[in-house]
Every structure is written in structure tokens, then in C-alpha cells.
Write a protein that holds these residues in place. Structure first.
Motif, PDB file in Angstrom:
ATOM      1  N   ILE A  44       0.853  -1.190   0.000  1.00 23.12           N
ATOM      2  CA  ILE A  44       0.000   0.000   0.000  1.00 23.12           C
ATOM      3  C   ILE A  44       0.882   1.230   0.000  1.00 23.12           C
ATOM      4  O   ILE A  44       1.698   1.427   0.906  1.00 23.12           O
ATOM      5  N   SER A  45       0.730   2.056  -1.019  1.00 27.84           N
ATOM      6  CA  SER A  45       1.506   3.286  -1.138  1.00 27.84           C
ATOM      7  C   SER A  45       0.695   4.461  -0.594  1.00 27.84           C
ATOM      8  O   SER A  45      -0.483   4.613  -0.931  1.00 27.84           O
ATOM      9  N   ILE A  46       1.326   5.251   0.259  1.00 23.09           N
ATOM     10  CA  ILE A  46       0.701   6.478   0.772  1.00 23.09           C
ATOM     11  C   ILE A  46       1.595   7.633   0.333  1.00 23.09           C
ATOM     12  O   ILE A  46       2.734   7.773   0.793  1.00 23.09           O
ATOM     13  N   GLY A  47       1.103   8.448  -0.589  1.00 17.71           N
ATOM     14  CA  GLY A  47       1.954   9.507  -1.126  1.00 17.71           C
ATOM     15  C   GLY A  47       1.162  10.699  -1.610  1.00 17.71           C
ATOM     16  O   GLY A  47      -0.026  10.853  -1.316  1.00 17.71           O
ATOM     17  N   ASN A  48       1.824  11.552  -2.360  1.00 15.23           N
ATOM     18  CA  ASN A  48       1.168  12.743  -2.886  1.00 15.23           C
ATOM     19  C   ASN A  48       1.790  13.144  -4.221  1.00 15.23           C
ATOM     20  O   ASN A  48       2.811  12.600  -4.633  1.00 15.23           O
ATOM     21  N   ILE A  49       1.155  14.085  -4.875  1.00 13.47           N
ATOM     22  CA  ILE A  49       1.685  14.613  -6.136  1.00 13.47           C
ATOM     23  C   ILE A  49       2.572  15.810  -5.855  1.00 13.47           C
ATOM     24  O   ILE A  49       3.532  16.067  -6.570  1.00 13.47           O
ATOM     25  N   SER A  50       2.262  16.539  -4.800  1.00 15.22           N
ATOM     26  CA  SER A  50       2.986  17.772  -4.507  1.00 15.22           C
ATOM     27  C   SER A  50       4.168  17.518  -3.592  1.00 15.22           C
ATOM     28  O   SER A  50       4.363  16.414  -3.083  1.00 15.22           O
ATOM     29  N   ILE A  51       4.961  18.553  -3.378  1.00 17.61           N
ATOM     30  CA  ILE A  51       6.131  18.461  -2.509  1.00 17.61           C
ATOM     31  C   ILE A  51       5.712  18.700  -1.067  1.00 17.61           C
ATOM     32  O   ILE A  51       5.414  19.826  -0.677  1.00 17.61           O
ATOM     33  N   GLY A  52       5.658  17.658  -0.281  1.00 16.34           N
ATOM     34  CA  GLY A  52       5.477  17.759   1.166  1.00 16.34           C
ATOM     35  C   GLY A  52       4.241  18.472   1.654  1.00 16.34           C
ATOM     36  O   GLY A  52       3.467  19.044   0.882  1.00 16.34           O
ATOM     37  N   GLY A  53       4.022  18.392   2.971  1.00 14.27           N
ATOM     38  CA  GLY A  53       2.990  19.163   3.628  1.00 14.27           C
ATOM     39  C   GLY A  53       1.585  18.596   3.579  1.00 14.27           C
ATOM     40  O   GLY A  53       0.633  19.291   3.936  1.00 14.27           O
ATOM     41  N   ASN A 162      -3.942  23.356  -0.120  1.00 15.58           N
ATOM     42  CA  ASN A 162      -3.002  23.300  -1.249  1.00 15.58           C
ATOM     43  C   ASN A 162      -3.347  22.116  -2.147  1.00 15.58           C
ATOM     44  O   ASN A 162      -2.511  21.280  -2.442  1.00 15.58           O
ATOM     45  N   ARG A 163      -4.596  22.064  -2.573  1.00 15.82           N
ATOM     46  CA  ARG A 163      -5.050  20.925  -3.375  1.00 15.82           C
ATOM     47  C   ARG A 163      -4.338  20.890  -4.724  1.00 15.82           C
ATOM     48  O   ARG A 163      -4.076  21.943  -5.331  1.00 15.82           O
ATOM     49  N   PHE A 164      -4.059  19.689  -5.190  1.00 15.82           N
ATOM     50  CA  PHE A 164      -3.327  19.548  -6.459  1.00 15.82           C
ATOM     51  C   PHE A 164      -4.100  20.141  -7.622  1.00 15.82           C
ATOM     52  O   PHE A 164      -3.520  20.541  -8.635  1.00 15.82           O
ATOM     53  N   THR A 165      -5.408  20.227  -7.480  1.00 14.65           N
ATOM     54  CA  THR A 165      -6.252  20.763  -8.557  1.00 14.65           C
ATOM     55  C   THR A 165      -6.025  22.246  -8.783  1.00 14.65           C
ATOM     56  O   THR A 165      -6.416  22.789  -9.815  1.00 14.65           O
ATOM     57  N   LYS A 166      -5.407  22.910  -7.822  1.00 16.37           N
ATOM     58  CA  LYS A 166      -5.164  24.358  -7.941  1.00 16.37           C
ATOM     59  C   LYS A 166      -3.672  24.683  -8.023  1.00 16.37           C
ATOM     60  O   LYS A 166      -3.284  25.834  -7.882  1.00 16.37           O
ATOM     61  N   ASP A 167      -2.859  23.659  -8.240  1.00 12.50           N
ATOM     62  CA  ASP A 167      -1.412  23.847  -8.228  1.00 12.50           C
ATOM     63  C   ASP A 167      -0.840  23.634  -9.634  1.00 12.50           C
ATOM     64  O   ASP A 167      -1.540  23.223 -10.562  1.00 12.50           O
ATOM     65  N   ILE A 169       2.849  22.421 -12.001  1.00 19.96           N
ATOM     66  CA  ILE A 169       3.996  21.523 -11.982  1.00 19.96           C
ATOM     67  C   ILE A 169       5.282  22.315 -11.716  1.00 19.96           C
ATOM     68  O   ILE A 169       5.375  23.510 -12.030  1.00 19.96           O
ATOM     69  N   LEU A 170       6.240  21.657 -11.104  1.00 18.96           N
ATOM     70  CA  LEU A 170       7.524  22.279 -10.791  1.00 18.96           C
ATOM     71  C   LEU A 170       8.193  22.856 -12.045  1.00 18.96           C
ATOM     72  O   LEU A 170       8.032  22.319 -13.132  1.00 18.96           O
ATOM     73  N   PRO A 171       8.934  23.965 -11.917  1.00 19.76           N
ATOM     74  CA  PRO A 171       9.178  24.767 -10.711  1.00 19.76           C
ATOM     75  C   PRO A 171       8.187  25.903 -10.504  1.00 19.76           C
ATOM     76  O   PRO A 171       8.281  26.622  -9.523  1.00 19.76           O
ATOM     77  N   ALA A 172       7.227  26.072 -11.446  1.00 18.67           N
ATOM     78  CA  ALA A 172       6.253  27.152 -11.282  1.00 18.67           C
ATOM     79  C   ALA A 172       5.326  26.889 -10.102  1.00 18.67           C
ATOM     80  O   ALA A 172       4.827  27.820  -9.482  1.00 18.67           O
ATOM     81  N   GLY A 173       5.109  25.612  -9.797  1.00 20.99           N
ATOM     82  CA  GLY A 173       4.269  25.229  -8.664  1.00 20.99           C
ATOM     83  C   GLY A 173       4.975  24.193  -7.810  1.00 20.99           C
ATOM     84  O   GLY A 173       6.203  24.117  -7.804  1.00 20.99           O
ATOM     85  N   ARG A 174       4.179  23.362  -7.139  1.00 26.09           N
ATOM     86  CA  ARG A 174       4.739  22.367  -6.231  1.00 26.09           C
ATOM     87  C   ARG A 174       4.448  20.935  -6.667  1.00 26.09           C
ATOM     88  O   ARG A 174       4.714  19.991  -5.924  1.00 26.09           O
ATOM     89  N   LEU A 175       3.886  20.758  -7.865  1.00 33.81           N
ATOM     90  CA  LEU A 175       3.512  19.422  -8.307  1.00 33.81           C
ATOM     91  C   LEU A 175       4.700  18.673  -8.917  1.00 33.81           C
ATOM     92  O   LEU A 175       5.442  19.228  -9.733  1.00 33.81           O
ATOM     93  N   ARG A 176       4.839  17.403  -8.533  1.00 34.69           N
ATOM     94  CA  ARG A 176       5.886  16.555  -9.094  1.00 34.69           C
ATOM     95  C   ARG A 176       5.472  15.983 -10.451  1.00 34.69           C
ATOM     96  O   ARG A 176       6.320  15.539 -11.222  1.00 34.69           O
ATOM     97  N   GLU A 177       4.172  15.918 -10.675  1.00 33.35           N
ATOM     98  CA  GLU A 177       3.627  15.379 -11.919  1.00 33.35           C
ATOM     99  C   GLU A 177       2.457  16.251 -12.355  1.00 33.35           C
ATOM    100  O   GLU A 177       1.979  17.101 -11.603  1.00 33.35           O
ATOM    101  N   TRP A 178       1.958  15.982 -13.561  1.00 37.37           N
ATOM    102  CA  TRP A 178       0.766  16.671 -14.023  1.00 37.37           C
ATOM    103  C   TRP A 178      -0.416  16.298 -13.140  1.00 37.37           C
ATOM    104  O   TRP A 178      -0.472  15.203 -12.568  1.00 37.37           O
ATOM    105  N   ARG A 179      -1.380  17.177 -13.047  1.00 34.88           N
ATOM    106  CA  ARG A 179      -2.565  16.929 -12.215  1.00 34.88           C
ATOM    107  C   ARG A 179      -3.260  15.618 -12.583  1.00 34.88           C
ATOM    108  O   ARG A 179      -3.816  14.930 -11.717  1.00 34.88           O
TER     109      ARG A 179
END
Length: 355
Positions: A44-53, A162-167, A169-179
Motif C-alpha cells: 500500500i503506497s501512501i503519497g502525494n503529487i505535490s512536494i510535502g505538507g 493546497n489541493r493539487f487541482t489548484k497547483d 507543476i515544478l518549478p512554477a508550482g509544487r507538483l511533481r507530476e501533471w494533475r
């Protein structure tokens, strides 16, 4: 606001370049030119698209608290910002700098659960299973974007503020991948929600995220417990509105924490550091100086569980200088009375697992 927009526009070409590289990588995995590894036990993976927090560690803590009574499980993390490399078992290297603050925190809270770190999850999982052959479930920390392992269940966390839907992709935002990568998730959890989240706001977020038919959406908040002395969990701290608090933290987002403490005391002085900050002797000196400058005698230092893991290396200094440093523990709470539904979904999936 205008400055922020200008900066995002200037960084947009680099975001497109980075996003293009990610898109190529994801395409190669989708076409199985690059292969994802599957395992004979559920992962089971527990993760996120954005950088931390987003609250990965408290949610993993919740999962461990619940599941360890039913299955022999283990935790594998990258061990972000640790001073070592390769595969390490936490219990064999019980030093916060060797495994990282979050794995160390989980190991201290659950000493009976194997905790290991490895940059390469596809290598780390077999080594973990070799070391603990009785393991029947692996919780994978912060691995949503690591496609080299195909988890049995993918849990995606996104912060309420800081929902991914409003962020972006790096470096303009905090997303590691596309929404759009949220589509890989089996379960999406909106974390750090306000406790009085309205049904209207919930409907708005549902419409905003647009979970697929096979996805489940949950909402959680933090419930802080009574602070305890950093070196003695049985020594508790009673809140007093007239108390002066020096809030020391090195986490990705302090808004939720600051709001909670400021509701309990009238005088809060915040001393924040970067996420995963390794406290130096100089930092401890500055913390002591700021604490000494607080008026009166009714004053304490409050810090987080993750910071407490990193502050362990300054135990002697804290004790010698009689710094009243207290840790604010946190628990995950599911809104809308949906904790049992969440557990039922996980339990059913685990029962359906086939090698």
C-alpha cells in the motif's frame, strides 16, 4: 499577487520542460517499455503529487495503529534527507540522521514494527522481506510518483489548502507530476481540513477533483492531543491561556499548527525552519535565547513529533539548560464519520488480494 503571477509565467517554460520529461517517463511505463515490479504480498503506497505538507506520516501512523493488530506489516521509506545511502533497517541503525526524521518518528512510536529505508523501492522491498520473512503487508511511504513499483493500493493525499487541482507543476508550482496523474490513485484523501467543513465545500471539492468511478474520496483533519515532555511521554502539559509559547517547527506547512496553538494561548512566538531541517548547536542556542527573552515564568517550548525526532540529538543540551520543551502529538480523524467506511474498503481489498 501580481509578482507571484509574473514569477509563474517566467518559470512556465521550465515547468513545460520538466513536465515533458515526466510525460515521457509515464508513457514508457504505460507501454511497459519500462517495467513496474509487483510483489507476492500487498503493498500500500501512501503519497502525494505535490512536494510535502500533506500529512503522510500521520496517515501512515493511523494505518499502522489500525492494521498491526491484524497483519504482520513493515514500513519502507526513502528516508528523505538522511545522511546515509542504500538499504538500512531502522532498528539496526537507531539514529535519526541515518534513516531520516519521519522513519525515526514511526520507529519510535511503533518499535515492534520493522521500519526500513531505501532510495530504490524495487530493491528495498525484497531486502525488507528477506530480513523479515513473516511480513504480510508493506506500507510504502511517499512513493506515488515512483512507478518502478506497482502497489496493490495507491492512496493519494492532497492538502485542503493546497489541493493539487489548484497547483502547477515544478518549478512554477509544487507538483511533481501533471494533475492528471491523480487517476492512478485508488483512494484520494483531502487532508488537514477544517473541522467545520461544510457540505457545500465538500460538494465543491468533489466537483473540483472529479474522482473516477473506481476511486474513493475521503476528508480528514488533525486532532491534537495533550503535549508531553520531549523525553518523558508521561509528563503532560496543561494548556493555560496566559502561557507564553515559543513554537519551534521545521515542517512544510505550519498554518494548521499555528492556528491550533493560538486558539489555546494568547501569546505565541513562532520560530520556524525549513522542512526536515537538521537543528545545529547554533539553532539550539538561538531557541534558548528566544525562550529566555519571553516574559515571566509561565512559558514553554512547543514542537512537533517530527521535529522532536530531529531534536533528540540535542538531548544533553536541552536537559542541561532545563528547556521545558513539549511535543504536540497529532492523530488523523476522518470527517463525516467515514473512518469505518475507509477501513472496510481497505480490509475488503486486502481480502481480495491474489498473488
Amino acid at each position: 499577487m501580481i509578482r507571484e503571477i509574473v514569477i509563474k509565467l517566467l518559470l512556465a517554460p521550465f515547468s513545460l520542460l520538466y513536465g515533458g520529461v515526466i510525460s515521457v517517463r509515464n508513457f514508457l511505463y504505460k507501454k511497459e517499455i519500462l517495467r513496474s515490479v509487483r510483489f507476492d504480498i500487498p503493498v500500500i503506497s501512501i503519497g502525494n503529487i505535490s512536494i510535502g505538507g500533506t500529512g503522510k506520516t500521520p496517515h501512515i501512523d493511523f494505518m499502522v495503529d489500525w492494521l498491526k493488530a491484524y497483519l504482520p506489516l513493515a514500513i519502507l521509506s526513502r528516508g528523505y534527507k538522511r545522511e546515509t545511502t542504500g538499504f538500512l533497517i531502522g532498528q539496526q541503525s537507531p539514529n535519526v540522521k541515518s534513516i531520516g526524521d519521519e522513519p525515526f518518528q514511526l520507529m519510535m512510536k511503533h518499535p515492534e514494527i520493522p521500519v526500513a529505508v531505501s532510495e530504490n523501492r524495487e530493491i528495498g522491498i525484497p531486502l525488507l522481506l528477506k530480513s523479515f520473512p513473516g511480513t504480510r503487508l508493506v506500507l510504502l511511504d511517499d512513493a506515488f510518483q515512483h512507478l518502478s513499483v506497482k502497489p496493490y493500493l495507491n492512496i493519494l493525499l492532497t492538502g485542503f489548502d493546497n489541493r493539487f487541482t489548484k497547483d502547477y507543476i515544478l518549478p512554477a508550482g509544487r507538483l511533481r507530476e501533471w494533475r492528471s496523474s491523480y487517476k492512478r490513485a485508488d483512494i484520494i484523501i483531502v487532508t488537514k481540513c477544517p473541522r467545520d467543513l461544510t457540505s457545500g465545500k465538500i460538494d465543491e471539492i468533489h466537483h473540483e477533483i472529479k474522482p473516477l468511478k473506481n476511486q474513493f474520496l475521503f476528508f480528514t483533519d488533525y486532532r491534537y492531543k495533550m503535549p508531553y515532555y520531549i523525553f518523558s511521554p508521561v509528563q503532560k502539559l496543561e494548556w493555560n491561556p496566559e502561557m507564553f509559547v515559543l513554537l519551534v517547527s521545521g515542517i512544510a506547512n505550519t498554518d494548521y499548527l499555528e492556528h491550533y496553538v493560538s486558539q489555546r494561548v494568547h501569546h505565541v512566538h513562532n520560530h520556524s525552519f525549513a522542512d526536515h531541517h537538521w537543528y545545529s548547536n547554533y539553532d539550539l542556542g538561538q531557541i534558548k535565547r528566544q525562550f529566555d527573552e519571553l516574559p515571566g515564568t509561565n512559558k514553554v517550548i512547543i514542537t512537533t513529533e517530527k521535529d522532536a525526532a530531529r531534536l533528540q540529538i540535542h538531548r544533553d543540551y536541552i536537559i542541561e539548560n532545563k528547556l521545558p520543551m513539549f511535543v504536540l502529538p497529532v492523530e488523523v480523524h476522518f470527517l463525516l464519520n467515514e473512518e469505518e467506511r475507509f477501513k472496510d474498503i481497505i480490509a475488503q481489498k486486502l481480502l481480495e488480494f491474489k498473488t
